[in-house]
Design a protein around this motif. Structure first.
Motif, PDB file in Angstrom:
ATOM      1  N   ALA A  20     138.099  61.741  83.562  1.00 25.96           N
ATOM      2  CA  ALA A  20     137.042  60.801  83.182  1.00 25.96           C
ATOM      3  C   ALA A  20     136.985  59.613  84.134  1.00 25.96           C
ATOM      4  O   ALA A  20     135.901  59.170  84.529  1.00 25.96           O
ATOM      5  N   ILE A  23     135.441  60.759  87.443  1.00 23.64           N
ATOM      6  CA  ILE A  23     133.985  60.916  87.297  1.00 23.64           C
ATOM      7  C   ILE A  23     133.318  59.547  87.270  1.00 23.64           C
ATOM      8  O   ILE A  23     132.272  59.348  87.892  1.00 23.64           O
ATOM      9  N   LYS A  31     125.003  56.099  86.116  1.00 23.93           N
ATOM     10  CA  LYS A  31     124.583  57.479  86.356  1.00 23.93           C
ATOM     11  C   LYS A  31     125.118  58.454  85.317  1.00 23.93           C
ATOM     12  O   LYS A  31     124.593  59.550  85.163  1.00 23.93           O
ATOM     13  N   ILE A  32     126.166  58.082  84.603  1.00 24.03           N
ATOM     14  CA  ILE A  32     126.793  59.021  83.666  1.00 24.03           C
ATOM     15  C   ILE A  32     125.843  59.435  82.538  1.00 24.03           C
ATOM     16  O   ILE A  32     125.771  60.628  82.222  1.00 24.03           O
ATOM     17  N   PRO A  33     125.084  58.519  81.905  1.00 25.13           N
ATOM     18  CA  PRO A  33     124.141  58.988  80.874  1.00 25.13           C
ATOM     19  C   PRO A  33     123.107  59.983  81.421  1.00 25.13           C
ATOM     20  O   PRO A  33     122.769  60.965  80.756  1.00 25.13           O
ATOM     21  N   GLU A  34     122.636  59.742  82.642  1.00 23.70           N
ATOM     22  CA  GLU A  34     121.689  60.676  83.253  1.00 23.70           C
ATOM     23  C   GLU A  34     122.350  62.025  83.502  1.00 23.70           C
ATOM     24  O   GLU A  34     121.744  63.081  83.284  1.00 23.70           O
ATOM     25  N   LEU A  35     123.602  61.991  83.940  1.00 22.32           N
ATOM     26  CA  LEU A  35     124.343  63.220  84.191  1.00 22.32           C
ATOM     27  C   LEU A  35     124.542  64.007  82.905  1.00 22.32           C
ATOM     28  O   LEU A  35     124.320  65.224  82.865  1.00 22.32           O
ATOM     29  N   MET A  36     124.926  63.324  81.836  1.00 19.54           N
ATOM     30  CA  MET A  36     125.134  63.991  80.547  1.00 19.54           C
ATOM     31  C   MET A  36     123.822  64.550  79.994  1.00 19.54           C
ATOM     32  O   MET A  36     123.796  65.637  79.414  1.00 19.54           O
ATOM     33  N   LYS A  37     122.724  63.828  80.181  1.00 13.95           N
ATOM     34  CA  LYS A  37     121.415  64.311  79.735  1.00 13.95           C
ATOM     35  C   LYS A  37     121.042  65.586  80.481  1.00 13.95           C
ATOM     36  O   LYS A  37     120.547  66.541  79.888  1.00 13.95           O
ATOM     37  N   ILE A  39     123.135  67.728  81.842  1.00 15.46           N
ATOM     38  CA  ILE A  39     124.003  68.810  81.375  1.00 15.46           C
ATOM     39  C   ILE A  39     123.516  69.321  80.028  1.00 15.46           C
ATOM     40  O   ILE A  39     123.486  70.539  79.785  1.00 15.46           O
ATOM     41  N   GLY A  40     123.121  68.411  79.140  1.00 16.61           N
ATOM     42  CA  GLY A  40     122.608  68.814  77.831  1.00 16.61           C
ATOM     43  C   GLY A  40     121.351  69.646  77.945  1.00 16.61           C
ATOM     44  O   GLY A  40     121.191  70.657  77.248  1.00 16.61           O
ATOM     45  N   ASN A  41     120.438  69.227  78.814  1.00 17.94           N
ATOM     46  CA  ASN A  41     119.208  70.003  79.014  1.00 17.94           C
ATOM     47  C   ASN A  41     119.519  71.376  79.588  1.00 17.94           C
ATOM     48  O   ASN A  41     118.891  72.372  79.209  1.00 17.94           O
TER      49      ASN A  41
END
Length: 62
Positions: A20, A23, A31-37, A39-41
């Motif tokens: 973590a 990363i 950038k992490i929220p965008e990255l997680m979004k 990955i979720g998509n």
């Protein structure tokens, strides 16, 4: 698979914390929220594609 287990060992809390932190350093906090979004998509699209394939196979088997 056995060689991978030797390489990684048992992944526990300290290893997850290190991953973590790495990363966070690589991508930054913004950038992490965008990255997680993203990955979720991607996971959502994969599940939808899997369901479509299963439906197609059921129709073909009838």
């Amino acid at each position: 698979m056995y060689s991978l287990n030797i390489f990684l060992g048992m992944i526990g809390a300290p290893q997850i914390i290190v991953i973590a932190v790495v990363i966070l350093l690589l991508f930054g906090g913004k950038k992490i929220p965008e990255l997680m979004k993203g990955i979720g998509n991607g996971m959502k699209e994969f599940k939808n594609a899997t369901k479509d394939i299963e439906k197609t196979q059921e129709k073909l088997s009838e």
